[in-house]
Scaffold this motif. Structure first.
Motif, PDB file in Angstrom:
ATOM      1  N   PRO A   1     -23.841  19.816 -22.628  1.00  0.00           N
ATOM      2  CA  PRO A   1     -22.596  19.741 -23.399  1.00  0.00           C
ATOM      3  C   PRO A   1     -22.892  19.252 -24.808  1.00  0.00           C
ATOM      4  O   PRO A   1     -23.784  18.432 -25.018  1.00  0.00           O
TER       5      PRO A   1
ATOM      6  N   VAL B   1     -20.234  24.692 -20.704  1.00  0.00           N
ATOM      7  CA  VAL B   1     -18.971  23.966 -20.886  1.00  0.00           C
ATOM      8  C   VAL B   1     -17.849  24.954 -21.165  1.00  0.00           C
ATOM      9  O   VAL B   1     -16.752  24.870 -20.590  1.00  0.00           O
TER      10      VAL B   1
ATOM     11  N   GLN C   1     -16.933  23.119 -11.201  1.00  0.00           N
ATOM     12  CA  GLN C   1     -17.708  21.868 -11.132  1.00  0.00           C
ATOM     13  C   GLN C   1     -18.867  22.010 -12.098  1.00  0.00           C
ATOM     14  O   GLN C   1     -19.568  23.030 -12.111  1.00  0.00           O
ATOM     15  N   TYR C   2     -19.079  20.992 -12.917  1.00  0.00           N
ATOM     16  CA  TYR C   2     -20.095  21.045 -13.967  1.00  0.00           C
ATOM     17  C   TYR C   2     -21.101  19.925 -13.761  1.00  0.00           C
ATOM     18  O   TYR C   2     -20.732  18.766 -13.568  1.00  0.00           O
TER      19      TYR C   2
ATOM     20  N   SER D   1     -24.286  17.857 -15.434  1.00  0.00           N
ATOM     21  CA  SER D   1     -24.982  17.583 -16.687  1.00  0.00           C
ATOM     22  C   SER D   1     -25.231  16.088 -16.831  1.00  0.00           C
ATOM     23  O   SER D   1     -24.974  15.298 -15.912  1.00  0.00           O
TER      24      SER D   1
ATOM     25  N   ALA E   1     -16.849  13.649 -21.754  1.00  0.00           N
ATOM     26  CA  ALA E   1     -16.351  13.412 -20.397  1.00  0.00           C
ATOM     27  C   ALA E   1     -14.829  13.401 -20.362  1.00  0.00           C
ATOM     28  O   ALA E   1     -14.207  13.967 -19.455  1.00  0.00           O
TER      29      ALA E   1
ATOM     30  N   LEU F   1     -13.460  17.023 -20.897  1.00  0.00           N
ATOM     31  CA  LEU F   1     -13.639  17.847 -19.705  1.00  0.00           C
ATOM     32  C   LEU F   1     -12.602  17.502 -18.643  1.00  0.00           C
ATOM     33  O   LEU F   1     -12.021  18.399 -18.013  1.00  0.00           O
ATOM     34  N   CYS F   2     -12.361  16.229 -18.447  1.00  0.00           N
ATOM     35  CA  CYS F   2     -11.332  15.808 -17.478  1.00  0.00           C
ATOM     36  C   CYS F   2      -9.962  16.329 -17.883  1.00  0.00           C
ATOM     37  O   CYS F   2      -9.188  16.798 -17.039  1.00  0.00           O
TER      38      CYS F   2
ATOM     39  N   ASN G   1     -14.162  19.268 -13.143  1.00  0.00           N
ATOM     40  CA  ASN G   1     -14.649  18.128 -12.383  1.00  0.00           C
ATOM     41  C   ASN G   1     -15.925  17.567 -13.014  1.00  0.00           C
ATOM     42  O   ASN G   1     -16.875  18.306 -13.279  1.00  0.00           O
ATOM     43  N   THR G   2     -15.944  16.273 -13.260  1.00  0.00           N
ATOM     44  CA  THR G   2     -17.082  15.635 -13.939  1.00  0.00           C
ATOM     45  C   THR G   2     -17.799  14.612 -13.053  1.00  0.00           C
ATOM     46  O   THR G   2     -18.513  13.757 -13.558  1.00  0.00           O
ATOM     47  N   ASP G   3     -17.617  14.701 -11.745  1.00  0.00           N
ATOM     48  CA  ASP G   3     -18.277  13.754 -10.851  1.00  0.00           C
ATOM     49  C   ASP G   3     -19.797  13.798 -11.000  1.00  0.00           C
ATOM     50  O   ASP G   3     -20.482  12.803 -10.711  1.00  0.00           O
TER      51      ASP G   3
ATOM     52  N   VAL H   1     -21.348  14.712 -13.915  1.00  0.00           N
ATOM     53  CA  VAL H   1     -21.754  14.518 -15.313  1.00  0.00           C
ATOM     54  C   VAL H   1     -22.122  13.047 -15.434  1.00  0.00           C
ATOM     55  O   VAL H   1     -21.275  12.176 -15.561  1.00  0.00           O
TER      56      VAL H   1
END
Length: 319
Positions: free
Chosen positions: A12, A39, A53-54, A56, A68, A71-72, A77-79, A81
């Motif tokens: 990102p 992204v 789901q991403y 990184s 972060a 993205l949210c 989903n950033t779980d 990241v």
């Protein structure tokens, strides 16, 4: 584990986009956004109502926090990241142009994302996805991200996941053109669907026209190839179908960056809905056209309602 429609990974970036035309040396005002090929795809899919789901890493810094948060806000989903305390978040400066491609200056060397490593829990994440998407950019960032990509694609193939691959060539990141071509093509051959632009296809295959480029990958066992032709639309070929799909007319090209990612959003979203490849390519053409009419890497990626309105109001050109 929660299931997802699409799983992707990459670097990102925070975008600083010039508010006025001119060289980056002279511009004094910028506006801020986010970007990075994967992204853009994740955000575009989320805006269409899919569940991306991403994977990184960002730095432990204000730019990482900003990515972060954005993205949210976009529904990505950033779980996975994660924060890397040993490195910083990458960013880029981009010019404002009246025509042609903008000038971009990257600050990404040794970024947090370039230190991404594959873990056992990523295998379970791949299992939970309907489709996995990757680009050629992580293959060039670092030894770590290349190793991550190798393990990612092996796990995806073992799990029998549908895999889309966009070459997204970045020659400046590679030590040589030969290494770029060989590495990109080795990954493309393992994909179910390959999405090169015409210029990329020519570089990767040494062939000139879309039909030859598509045949090059089909003969290696790829299920479908879509060659992007810019304003002229695209050419697609599967094992038993082929054809040209016309593009959508664009009133004014504002920013070419992100058009290919918008195209990928259209194709992937349609495939998730089990639409035929020709219809998926048509949607890709529509979203690519919408993206180039907006400033920023992903600002033109539409909602479902906006996409539907555009497709109804703007007739596609004949191939």
């Amino acid at each position: 584990m929660q299931s997802f429609d699409v799983l992707t990974f990459g670097e990102p970036l925070v975008n600083f986009v010039a508010r006025e035309p001119g060289s980056l040396h002279d511009v004094s005002e910028f506006w801020r956004g986010i970007g990075g090929a994967e992204v853009n795809v994740a955000v575009g899919l989320a805006r269409l109502g899919h569940r991306p789901q991403y994977i990184s890493q960002v730095g432990d810094d204000v730019l990482g926090d900003y990515i972060a948060r954005r993205l949210c806000e976009e529904g990505v989903n950033t779980d996975y990241v994660r924060v890397c305390k040993e490195a910083t978040t990458g960013y880029q400066f981009k010019t404002k142009v009246a025509e042609g491609d903008p000038e971009i200056h990257y600050v990404r060397r040794n970024s947090a994302a370039s230190k991404l490593r594959f873990h056992e829990d990523h295998k379970a994440l791949i299992e939970s996805a309907t489709l996995v998407h990757m680009t050629g950019i992580p293959l060039a960032l670092s030894t770590e991200t290349l190793n991550f990509a190798e393990q990612f694609i092996a796990a995806a193939k073992a799990a029998k996941k549908r895999l889309t691959f966009d070459p997204n060539l970045r020659p400046s990141l590679w030590p040589s053109a030969q290494q770029m071509v060989e590495t990109i093509n080795s990954f493309a051959a393992m994909a179910d669907i390959v999405l090169p632009g015409l210029a990329e296809g020519r570089t990767l295959t040494g062939l000139q026209n879309p039909e030859e480029i598509a045949r090059f990958y089909i003969e290696q066992g790829v299920g479908a190839v879509v060659v992007k032709l810019g304003p002229d639309g695209a050419f697609f070929q599967t094992q038993n179908r082929r054809g040209y799909i016309g593009g959508y007319p664009v009133t004014q090209v504002v920013d070419t960056v992100g058009a290919g990612d918008g195209f990928a959003v259209g194709v992937i979203s349609a495939l998730l809905e089990d639409l035929p490849v020709a219809d998926a390519v048509a949607r890709g053409c529509a979203i690519g056209a919408m993206q180039v009419m907006c400033e920023g890497d992903l600002e033109g990626l539409p909602s479902r309602a906006a996409l539907r309105a555009f497709e109804q109001e703007v007739g596609r050109m004949h191939a």
